[in-house]
Design a protein around this motif. Structure first.
Motif, PDB file in Angstrom:
ATOM      1  N   THR A 268      -5.190  -2.277   5.845  1.00 30.42           N
ATOM      2  CA  THR A 268      -4.445  -2.486   4.606  1.00 30.42           C
ATOM      3  C   THR A 268      -3.895  -1.139   4.119  1.00 30.42           C
ATOM      4  O   THR A 268      -4.309  -0.084   4.601  1.00 30.42           O
ATOM      5  CB  THR A 268      -5.343  -3.063   3.484  1.00 30.42           C
ATOM      6  N   HIS A 269      -2.993  -1.210   3.144  1.00 33.60           N
ATOM      7  CA  HIS A 269      -2.448   0.031   2.586  1.00 33.60           C
ATOM      8  C   HIS A 269      -3.564   0.890   2.007  1.00 33.60           C
ATOM      9  O   HIS A 269      -3.566   2.102   2.148  1.00 33.60           O
ATOM     10  CB  HIS A 269      -1.414  -0.283   1.506  1.00 33.60           C
ATOM     11  N   PHE A 270      -4.517   0.222   1.357  1.00 33.43           N
ATOM     12  CA  PHE A 270      -5.605   0.971   0.737  1.00 33.43           C
ATOM     13  C   PHE A 270      -6.450   1.658   1.807  1.00 33.43           C
ATOM     14  O   PHE A 270      -6.831   2.823   1.652  1.00 33.43           O
ATOM     15  CB  PHE A 270      -6.461   0.033  -0.123  1.00 33.43           C
TER      16      PHE A 270
ATOM     17  N   GLN B  30      -6.122  -3.609 -12.207  1.00 32.24           N
ATOM     18  CA  GLN B  30      -6.409  -3.020 -10.891  1.00 32.24           C
ATOM     19  C   GLN B  30      -5.280  -3.351  -9.914  1.00 32.24           C
ATOM     20  O   GLN B  30      -4.941  -2.557  -9.055  1.00 32.24           O
ATOM     21  CB  GLN B  30      -7.744  -3.519 -10.336  1.00 32.24           C
TER      22      GLN B  30
ATOM     23  N   ALA C  86      -9.062   4.644  -9.504  1.00 31.20           N
ATOM     24  CA  ALA C  86      -8.375   3.810 -10.498  1.00 31.20           C
ATOM     25  C   ALA C  86      -8.032   2.435  -9.932  1.00 31.20           C
ATOM     26  O   ALA C  86      -7.784   1.501 -10.669  1.00 31.20           O
ATOM     27  CB  ALA C  86      -7.111   4.507 -10.986  1.00 31.20           C
ATOM     28  N   LYS C  87      -8.046   2.324  -8.601  1.00 29.63           N
ATOM     29  CA  LYS C  87      -7.733   1.029  -7.983  1.00 29.63           C
ATOM     30  C   LYS C  87      -8.968   0.140  -7.863  1.00 29.63           C
ATOM     31  O   LYS C  87      -8.926  -0.894  -7.225  1.00 29.63           O
ATOM     32  CB  LYS C  87      -7.101   1.256  -6.608  1.00 29.63           C
ATOM     33  N   ALA C  88     -10.067   0.571  -8.463  1.00 34.61           N
ATOM     34  CA  ALA C  88     -11.289  -0.227  -8.522  1.00 34.61           C
ATOM     35  C   ALA C  88     -11.838  -0.615  -7.155  1.00 34.61           C
ATOM     36  O   ALA C  88     -12.085  -1.781  -6.886  1.00 34.61           O
ATOM     37  CB  ALA C  88     -11.056  -1.476  -9.382  1.00 34.61           C
TER      38      ALA C  88
ATOM     39  N   THR D 232      -2.675  -0.888 -10.430  1.00 40.61           N
ATOM     40  CA  THR D 232      -2.987   0.413  -9.827  1.00 40.61           C
ATOM     41  C   THR D 232      -2.845   0.371  -8.313  1.00 40.61           C
ATOM     42  O   THR D 232      -2.493   1.360  -7.702  1.00 40.61           O
ATOM     43  CB  THR D 232      -4.420   0.892 -10.151  1.00 40.61           C
TER      44      THR D 232
ATOM     45  N   VAL E 167      -0.896  14.538  -6.150  1.00 42.35           N
ATOM     46  CA  VAL E 167      -0.864  13.333  -5.317  1.00 42.35           C
ATOM     47  C   VAL E 167       0.412  12.508  -5.420  1.00 42.35           C
ATOM     48  O   VAL E 167       0.587  11.580  -4.666  1.00 42.35           O
ATOM     49  CB  VAL E 167      -2.052  12.387  -5.613  1.00 42.35           C
TER      50      VAL E 167
ATOM     51  N   ALA F 213      -6.608  12.900  -5.367  1.00 44.16           N
ATOM     52  CA  ALA F 213      -6.456  11.668  -4.581  1.00 44.16           C
ATOM     53  C   ALA F 213      -7.608  10.711  -4.891  1.00 44.16           C
ATOM     54  O   ALA F 213      -7.394   9.500  -5.037  1.00 44.16           O
ATOM     55  CB  ALA F 213      -6.417  11.994  -3.091  1.00 44.16           C
TER      56      ALA F 213
ATOM     57  N   ILE G 239      -9.380  10.471  -7.660  1.00 45.57           N
ATOM     58  CA  ILE G 239      -9.199   9.889  -8.995  1.00 45.57           C
ATOM     59  C   ILE G 239      -8.198   8.738  -8.924  1.00 45.57           C
ATOM     60  O   ILE G 239      -8.427   7.656  -9.461  1.00 45.57           O
ATOM     61  CB  ILE G 239      -8.707  10.964  -9.997  1.00 45.57           C
ATOM     62  N   ALA G 240      -7.096   8.974  -8.210  1.00 45.21           N
ATOM     63  CA  ALA G 240      -6.085   7.920  -8.087  1.00 45.21           C
ATOM     64  C   ALA G 240      -6.660   6.703  -7.350  1.00 45.21           C
ATOM     65  O   ALA G 240      -6.383   5.564  -7.712  1.00 45.21           O
ATOM     66  CB  ALA G 240      -4.850   8.456  -7.364  1.00 45.21           C
TER      67      ALA G 240
ATOM     68  N   GLU H 152      -0.525  -6.776  -0.284  1.00 43.66           N
ATOM     69  CA  GLU H 152      -0.077  -6.067   0.917  1.00 43.66           C
ATOM     70  C   GLU H 152       1.403  -6.341   1.162  1.00 43.66           C
ATOM     71  O   GLU H 152       2.161  -5.454   1.543  1.00 43.66           O
ATOM     72  CB  GLU H 152      -0.885  -6.524   2.142  1.00 43.66           C
TER      73      GLU H 152
END
Lengths: 219, 272
Positions: free
Chosen positions: A2-4, B228, A67-69, B231, B14, A61, A63-64, B209
Motif C-alpha cells: 500500500t502507499h502507507f 485519519q 498523524a495517519k493513525a 491524513t 517532509v 517523517a 510525526i507525519a 489506495e
C-alpha cells in the motif's frame, strides 16, 4: 504494497542511510586517531551535520506518519524509528568527540601503541552492525545477542581507565594525552550503549516486548 | 555516498516539493450560499491545486458538502438556493451565463457517500455516460470500460461478469464501480462526498489506495468525516466550521500544527 507501506519502507531506508553515515563517522574517527590524520578528523566533525539533519528528517517523517493513525507493528515501527534515530545521532556525536580528541592528540607524540581502543571500536561497531542487521531482517535473536556484549565493552573501558590512571600517576606530563584517550574510550563505551538501545528497540518492534532494564539474564 | 542536499526551509523536512509548486485549478472567491435567507457559506476564498487530493473536514452542518457541490453546480438542483461570489475552474467562471452545465459536469465528476450504480449491468454502468456523450463505436466503448475498471482497481474482480447486474456487487465494489463510471468520461476533477463512510475497513483501504493512484491523473476534492482518512490520502486540508473556512493548509500542517485554535480543538476531538 500500500502507499502507507511504501512510506514506511522509505522511512526504514532513511534510517539505514543515517546508520551508514554514523558507522563511517566512527570508523573514520578511529582511523584518524590511529593514523594521526588531521584532515580525516576534521572531515568527521564537519560531516556530523548530515547525520543531525537526517535525524530531523526521520522525526518529521515519523510525526507525519503518526498523524495517519497507524496501529500494531506499523505504530511500533514509527515510534522505534524515532528512538533509533536519536541513538544514531548520538553515535555521530561520539564520532565527532573522538575526532576532536584525535586532533588534540596529534599535537603531541603518541603515548603508546593503540591496541585496546581499536579493539573497543571494533566491538562496539559490530554490536551496532548486528543491531541494525536485526532491524532490517526482523531477527530478534540477533538483536538479543547484542545486549550482553555491552558488558565486554564496559570492561575494556574500565581496564583502560585504570591503565591510563597509572600513566598519569607515574608521569604527569602525560595527563593531557591520557585524559583525551579516556574521553575517546568513554565515547566508544557510549556507542556500545547506543547499539544496545537499538537492539532493545528492535526486540520491541518485532515482538512488542519491552526488554529494557531487565538485566542480562531476564532479556 | 552522494552529498545530501539540505532543504532550504529547515522546519519543513517532509513536504514533497510538488505539493507546493502544483498549479492552481479551482478558485473560489468570496463564495456565499444562501438557503432562502439563511447563509450557509460565508465568504469563502480558496485555491485548490491540480493533481493533488484536497480534503474538506469539519463537523456536520459546517457547509463542506454544500461547498463541494458548488464546483459542479449540484446546488442548482435545490430550490431556493442563491450563490454569490465566483467559482473558477481553470480560470473560467462556472456560474457565467453561457456555461453548459452538462459539459461542466463532464469536467467535474462526482462520487457520493452511498454508491448509486444504475440498475444495469456493470458494463452498461460505464458505457452509459460514454453513449450519452456521443460515443458509438463498440470497440472504443469496450476499451474505455476495461481501462476505467482497471483504473478503479475493479477489473480483476468483475472481468468475467461484466454483463451481470451492478446491484449484485458488494458495497465496496459498487463504490469502485461508481468511481470507474466517473473516470470513464475523463473528467479533470473528481468530487467525492464521503466516498468510504458506508464501507467496512478493508473496502475503505481499497478506496483510499485508489484515490492515491487516481491523483496521478485527476484533481480530487474529498469531503470526509474521518480525520485519519484525510491524513492518509490528502495533500491539503480545509477545515470548515459553521459555513466558514477556518483554516486551509498542507494536511501535515493541519494535523500536526494547526494555526487556529478552532482547528486544534476539532482535530483533537475537543470540539463543541
Amino acid at each position: 504494497m500500500t502507499h502507507f507501506e511504501s512510506e514506511l519502507a522509505a522511512l526504514k531506508q532513511k534510517l539505514l542511510l543515517m546508520a551508514s553515515h554514523a558507522e563511517s563517522a566512527v570508523n573514520n574517527a578511529i582511523k584518524a586517531l590511529v593514523d594521526r590524520d588531521d584532515d580525516l578528523a576534521r572531515k568527521v566533525a564537519e560531516d556530523d551535520d548530515k547525520i543531525d539533519h537526517l535525524e530531523q528528517e526521520v522525526d518529521a517523517a515519523c510525526i507525519a506518519l503518526l498523524a495517519k493513525a497507524p496501529l500494531a507493528t506499523q505504530l511500533r515501527l514509527i515510534t522505534s524509528a524515532m528512538k533509533i534515530a536519536r541513538d544514531l545521532e548520538r553515535v555521530g556525536d561520539e564520532a565527532t568527540t573522538i575526532a576532536r580528541r584525535s586532533l588534540d592528540l596529534s599535537q603531541e607524540p603518541q603515548l603508546k601503541a593503540y591496541v585496546d581502543i581499536p579493539r573497543m571500536a571494533t566491538m562496539a561497531m559490530a554490536m551496532l552492525n548486528d543491531a541494525l542487521g536485526a532491524f532490517v531482517n526482523g531477527d530478534t535473536a540477533r538483536a538479543r545477542a547484542v545486549i550482553p556484549r555491552d558488558k565486554d565493552v564496559d570492561q575494556l573501558n574500565k581496564q583502560l581507565y585504570r591503565e591510563l590512571a597509572s600513566f598519569m600517576i607515574e608521569k604527569p606530563t602525560t595527563i593531557t594525552r591520557c585524559l583525551n584517550l579516556m574521553t575517546i574510550s568513554k565515547a566508544l563505551e557510549r556507542i556500545a550503549d547506543h547499539a544496545k538501545n537499538v537492539a532493545e528497540d528492535v526486540v520491541y518492534l518485532y515482538e512488542a516486548r519491552d526488554i529494557r532494564h531487565l538485566g542480562a539474564t531476564a532479556a | 555516498m552522494a552529498a545530501i542536499t539540505l532543504p532550504s526551509d529547515p522546519v519543513d523536512l517532509v513536504t514533497p516539493p510538488g505539493l507546493l509548486s502544483a498549479a492552481p485549478l479551482i478558485e473560489a472567491k468570496n463564495v456565499e450560499l444562501f438557503y432562502g435567507s439563511s447563509r450557509a457559506l460565508k465568504g469563502i476564498d480558496i485555491t485548490i491545486k491540480e493533481k493533488l487530493v484536497t480534503a474538506f473536514i469539519g463537523p456536520s452542518g459546517c457547509g463542506k458538502s454544500t461547498f463541494l457541490r458548488c464546483f459542479n453546480r449540484m446546488n442548482d438542483l435545490i430550490d431556493n438556493v442563491r450563490i454569490t461570489g465566483q467559482c473558477l475552474i481553470g480560470g473560467e467562471d462556472i456560474y457565467a451565463k453561457d456555461v453548459d452545465v452538462i459539459e461542466l459536469r463532464k469536467r467535474v465528476g462526482m462520487v457520493f457517500q452511498r454508491s448509486n450504480p444504475f440498475p444495469k449491468s456493470i458494463y452498461d454502468n460505464i458505457a452509459y455516460g460514454l453513449r450519452l456523450h456521443g460515443t458509438k463505436d463498440k470497440s472504443e466503448i469496450d476499451g474505455v470500460v476495461e481501462s476505467s475498471l482497471r483504473g478503479a482497481a475493479l477489473w480483476d474482480e468483475v472481468k468475467d461478469r461484466l454483463h451481470s447486474s451492478a446491484l449484485g456487487l458488494s458495497g465496496g465494489q459498487q463504490q469502485r464501480l461508481c468511481i470507474a463510471r466517473a473516470i470513464a468520461i475523463r473528467p479533470e476533477i473528481i468530487l467525492m462526498d464521503e466516498p468510504a463512510s458506508a464501507l467496512d475497513p478493508l473496502a475503505t483501504v481499497k478506496i483510499e489506495e485508489l484515490i492515491l493512484e487516481l491523483k496521478k491523473e485527476f484533481t480530487i476534492v474529498i469531503v470526509t468525516h474521518n480525520m485519519q482518512q484525510a491524513t492518509r490520502i490528502s495533500d491539503y486540508t480545509a477545515f470548515f466550521y459553521i459555513g466558514e473556512l477556518i483554516e486551509y493548509d498542507l494536511t501535515t500542517k493541519i494535523f500536526t500544527n494547526p494555526a487556529k485554535k478552532q482547528t486544534e480543538d476539532y482535530v483533537t476531538g475537543r470540539f463543541g
